[in-house]
Scaffold this active site. Structure first.
Site, PDB file in Angstrom:
ATOM      1  N   GLU A  12       1.033  -0.329   7.441  1.00 48.40           N
ATOM      2  CA  GLU A  12      -0.279   0.283   7.656  1.00 48.40           C
ATOM      3  C   GLU A  12      -0.658   0.361   9.133  1.00 48.40           C
ATOM      4  O   GLU A  12      -1.593   1.084   9.483  1.00 48.40           O
ATOM      5  CB  GLU A  12      -1.340  -0.494   6.878  1.00 48.40           C
ATOM      6  CG  GLU A  12      -1.113  -0.452   5.374  1.00 48.40           C
ATOM      7  CD  GLU A  12      -2.060  -1.316   4.581  1.00 48.40           C
ATOM      8  OE1 GLU A  12      -2.257  -1.023   3.386  1.00 48.40           O
ATOM      9  OE2 GLU A  12      -2.603  -2.293   5.138  1.00 48.40           O
ATOM     10  N   ASP A 198      -1.061   4.514  -4.923  1.00 46.48           N
ATOM     11  CA  ASP A 198      -0.880   4.428  -6.370  1.00 46.48           C
ATOM     12  C   ASP A 198      -2.173   4.880  -7.037  1.00 46.48           C
ATOM     13  O   ASP A 198      -3.159   5.158  -6.362  1.00 46.48           O
ATOM     14  CB  ASP A 198      -0.521   2.995  -6.793  1.00 46.48           C
ATOM     15  CG  ASP A 198      -1.596   1.996  -6.389  1.00 46.48           C
ATOM     16  OD1 ASP A 198      -2.503   1.764  -7.205  1.00 46.48           O
ATOM     17  OD2 ASP A 198      -1.544   1.452  -5.266  1.00 46.48           O
TER      18      ASP A 198
END
EC number: 3.2.2.9
Length: 236
Positions: A12, A198
């Site tokens: 990230e 997701d």
């Protein structure tokens, strides 16, 4: 103008750190803070670690040691909006805890005692993020409610309960509300920007492992485009 940028995991923040120049670093409480220049702005990037406690520690240290004018939380999230796909982005319109319940004392579900029910990002940061959306190509982005809790959500029953409590929730993750709460108490503007890794269902663990790098890249790209929109007098 100095901007603090927080991501929980290496994928990230890796793209942001790789794009930085004039870097220096220090480690405090086993958390590395990397200062430098990104998109023409002074920034401090840190990988907080996963969860609300880790995020709170990193945010507090970032604010106390580096005094940023604003904080951006970047990273991945589970999605709750049918129109978005893995890799698309949610910009926080508000941030709430989904795993807090002190309703017995008159608070809203998700509201921590003596705290607001929702943490509202700085309008100028949201505006800059929206200006950056046009440059994202095929990646879609929306503003929406982002909820935070110390659980990876992959259970349809729990998802159903969360949506009953927070019907407008666009995404859930594990750090944003903690970062927002610390920023609120210090009076530091913030925004949370999350790319979907997701869809918060039974396939979430598989999707997350497969798509975290993609989500991290898209979120980092959004952050860099946002930084380009900020002017020295943007802070409000």
């Amino acid at each position: 103008m100095k901007i603090g940028i927080i991501g929980a995991m290496e994928p990230e923040v890796a793209h942001l750190i790789a794009a930085m120049t004039n870097t220096s670093s220090q480690t405090i409480a086993d958390i590395e803070f990397i200062a430098g220049t990104l998109a023409g702005k002074d920034v401090v990037v840190t990988r907080s670690g996963i969860g609300k406690v880790a995020a709170s520690i990193a945010t507090t240290l970032l604010i106390e040691k580096y005094a940023p004018d604003a904080v951006i939380n970047t990273g991945s999230a589970g999605g709750f909006v049918d129109s978005l796909s893995i890799g698309d982005i949610v910009i926080s319109s508000e941030v709430r805890h989904h795993d807090v319940d002190v309703t017995a004392f008159g608070y809203e579900i998700g509201q921590m005692a003596q705290q607001p029910a929702a943490f509202i990002p700085a309008p100028y940061l949201v505006e800059a993020a929206n200006k950056a959306i046009a440059q994202l190509g095929e990646v879609r982005a929306i503003e929406g409610l982002i909820c935070t809790g110390d659980s990876f959500i992959c259970d349809p029953v729990r998802t159903k309960t969360m949506l009953e409590h927070f019907p407008t929730m666009a995404a859930c993750e594990m750090e944003g509300a903690a970062i927002a709460q610390v920023c609120h108490q210090f009076g530091v503007p913030f925004v949370v920007i999350r790319s979907l890794s997701d869809n918060a269902n039974n396939d979430s663990p598989v999707d997350f492992d497969a798509y975290i790098v993609k989500a991290g890249y898209h979120s980092a790209l959004m952050v860099m485009l946002l930084l380009e929109q900020l002017e020295p007098n943007s802070v409000k």
